[in-house]
Enzyme design. Structure first.
Site, PDB file in Angstrom:
ATOM      1  N   ASP A  56      35.041  34.498   1.557  1.00 49.86           N
ATOM      2  CA  ASP A  56      34.419  33.391   2.283  1.00 49.86           C
ATOM      3  C   ASP A  56      33.200  32.818   1.559  1.00 49.86           C
ATOM      4  O   ASP A  56      32.466  33.539   0.881  1.00 49.86           O
ATOM      5  CB  ASP A  56      33.964  33.849   3.679  1.00 49.86           C
ATOM      6  CG  ASP A  56      35.131  34.191   4.601  1.00 49.86           C
ATOM      7  OD1 ASP A  56      36.281  33.984   4.210  1.00 49.86           O
ATOM      8  OD2 ASP A  56      34.864  34.665   5.725  1.00 49.86           O
TER       9      ASP A  56
ATOM     10  N   TYR B  92      40.910  30.359   2.360  1.00 43.50           N
ATOM     11  CA  TYR B  92      41.697  31.139   3.331  1.00 43.50           C
ATOM     12  C   TYR B  92      42.463  30.221   4.285  1.00 43.50           C
ATOM     13  O   TYR B  92      43.645  30.435   4.572  1.00 43.50           O
ATOM     14  CB  TYR B  92      40.738  32.050   4.095  1.00 43.50           C
ATOM     15  CG  TYR B  92      41.369  33.052   5.021  1.00 43.50           C
ATOM     16  CD1 TYR B  92      41.729  34.317   4.566  1.00 43.50           C
ATOM     17  CD2 TYR B  92      41.567  32.761   6.377  1.00 43.50           C
ATOM     18  CE1 TYR B  92      42.282  35.254   5.438  1.00 43.50           C
ATOM     19  CE2 TYR B  92      42.112  33.691   7.247  1.00 43.50           C
ATOM     20  CZ  TYR B  92      42.462  34.942   6.769  1.00 43.50           C
ATOM     21  OH  TYR B  92      43.008  35.866   7.639  1.00 43.50           O
TER      22      TYR B  92
END
Ligand code: CAA
Length: 240
Positions: free
Chosen positions: A88, A147
Site C-alpha cells: 500500500d 491492489y
C-alpha cells in the site's frame, strides 16, 4: 474418489480457513505457499494437509507445481486462487516495483494457475475455479491503486474465463471479501482501520471461516449452475 484441490496461499489466514473447509467437505487439499517453510510445516502438522512451495507469480513454477501435486494426489479438480499481497501507498509514494509485484502475484497468479489446470478440467468435464477478489477491487481504496487494479482485474478475469469453461462443466467464480481479521488487515494503521470498521454495517471485521464457507459452496457439486458470479462477503460495507 475424492476431488483434489489446490489452495494458493493456503497455509495462512483466509487460505488456511479455505484449506480446512475443503478438507471438511471431503476434498483432498494441497496448500500452496511461497514464504515461510517453518510456518508451512507447522500448518501440515496441525491439519494433516500437505503444503507445496512455489511462487504463483511465476508462470513456469505454477505449471511445475501443478504437475507435482497431480503426481502426488491425482488430477486437480478445484483451484482456489487466494494468494495475494499488499504494497500500500499513495501513488506519489508507490514505486514501479510495488505496482508490478502486486499485479504479478495477485492477478498474474490467477492466470498462471488457471492456465495450468484448465486443459485437464476441460477434458474431464468438471472443474471449479474460485478467485479471491476484494471489496477494494469493487469500490477502490485510497492508497491501493495497485491492489485495487489487480483485484478488479480478477473480477473481469472471472467473468471472461467462466464463459470459456461453462460448456465443459468448469465453473469460475469470485468471492469479494471485505475487511477480514487476518495479518494483512492487521497491517493497516490502527487509526485508519478504526475508521474503516466504523463503516461496516455489521460492526466488526469478518472472520476467515466466513469466507471459507462461501468458497466451499462454490466448489461443491451443488454449485454447478453458479458461474461467472461474485459473492460479496463484507458485512454490508459495499453493495455491488
Ligand atoms: N480519503 C481521502 N483522503 C485520505 C484518505 C481517504 N480514505 N486516507 C488518507 N487520506 C489523506 C490523509 O488525511 C492525509 O491528508 P493530509 O496530508 O492533508 O493530512 C493524506 O491523505 C495522507 O494520508 P496518510 O498520512 O495516511 O498517508 P500515508 O502515505 O502515511 O499512508 C496509506 C497512506 C498507506 C494508504 C495508509 O493510509 C493506509 O495504509 N491506508 C489503508 C489502506 C487499506 O485499507 N489497505 C487495505 C489493506 S487490507 C486489504 O487490502 C484486504 C482487502 O482485500 C480488504
Amino acid at each position: 474418489m475424492a476431488r483434489v484441490a489446490i489452495v494458493t496461499g493456503g497455509t495462512r489466514g483466509i487460505g488456511e480457513a479455505i484449506s480446512l473447509a475443503l478438507k471438511d467437505a471431503g476434498v483432498t487439499v494441497a496448500a500452496n505457499y511461497a514464504g515461510n517453510d517453518e510456518k508451512a510445516a507447522a500448518f501440515t502438522e496441525r491439519t494433516g494437509i500437505k503444503a507445496y512451495k512455489w511462487d504463483v507469480g511465476d508462470f513456469d513454477a505454477c505449471a511445475e507445481g501443478v504437475k507435482k501435486v497431480e503426481a502426488d494426489l491425482g488430477p486437480v479438480d478445484i483451484v482456489v486462487n487466494n494468494a495475494g499481497i499488499t504494497r500500500d501507498g499513495t501513488i506519489l509514494k508507490m514505486s514501479r516495483e510495488m505496482w508490478e509485484d502486486v499485479i504479478r502475484i495477485n492477478l498474474g497468479g490467477c492466470f498462471n494457475m488457471a492456465h495450468a489446470v484448465f486443459p485437464g478440467m476441460r477434458t474431464r468435464k468438471w472443474g471449479r475455479i474460485v478467485n479471491i477478489g476484494s471489496i477494494n477491487g469493487q469500490a477502490g481504496q485510497y492508497g491501493q491503486v495497485n491492489y485495487a487494479a489487480a483485484k478488479s482485474g480478477i473480477h473481469g478475469f472471472t467473468k471472461a474465463l467462466s464463459q470459456e469453461g461453462a460448456r465443459f462443466g468448469v465453473t469460475v467464480n469470485a468471492i469479494a471479501p471485505g475487511y477480514i481479521d487476518t495479518d494483512m488487515v492487521s497491517a493497516v494503521p490502527a487509526d485508519v482501520l478504526e475508521k474503516i470498521v466504523a463503516k461496516i454495517p455489521v460492526g466488526r471485521l469478518g472472520q476467515a471461516h466466513e469466507i471459507a464457507r462461501g468458497v466451499a459452496f462454490l466448489c461443491s457439486e451443488d454449485a454447478g449452475f453458479v458461474t461467472g458470479s461474485t459473492l460479496s462477503i463484507n458485512g454490508g460495507q459495499h453493495m455491488y
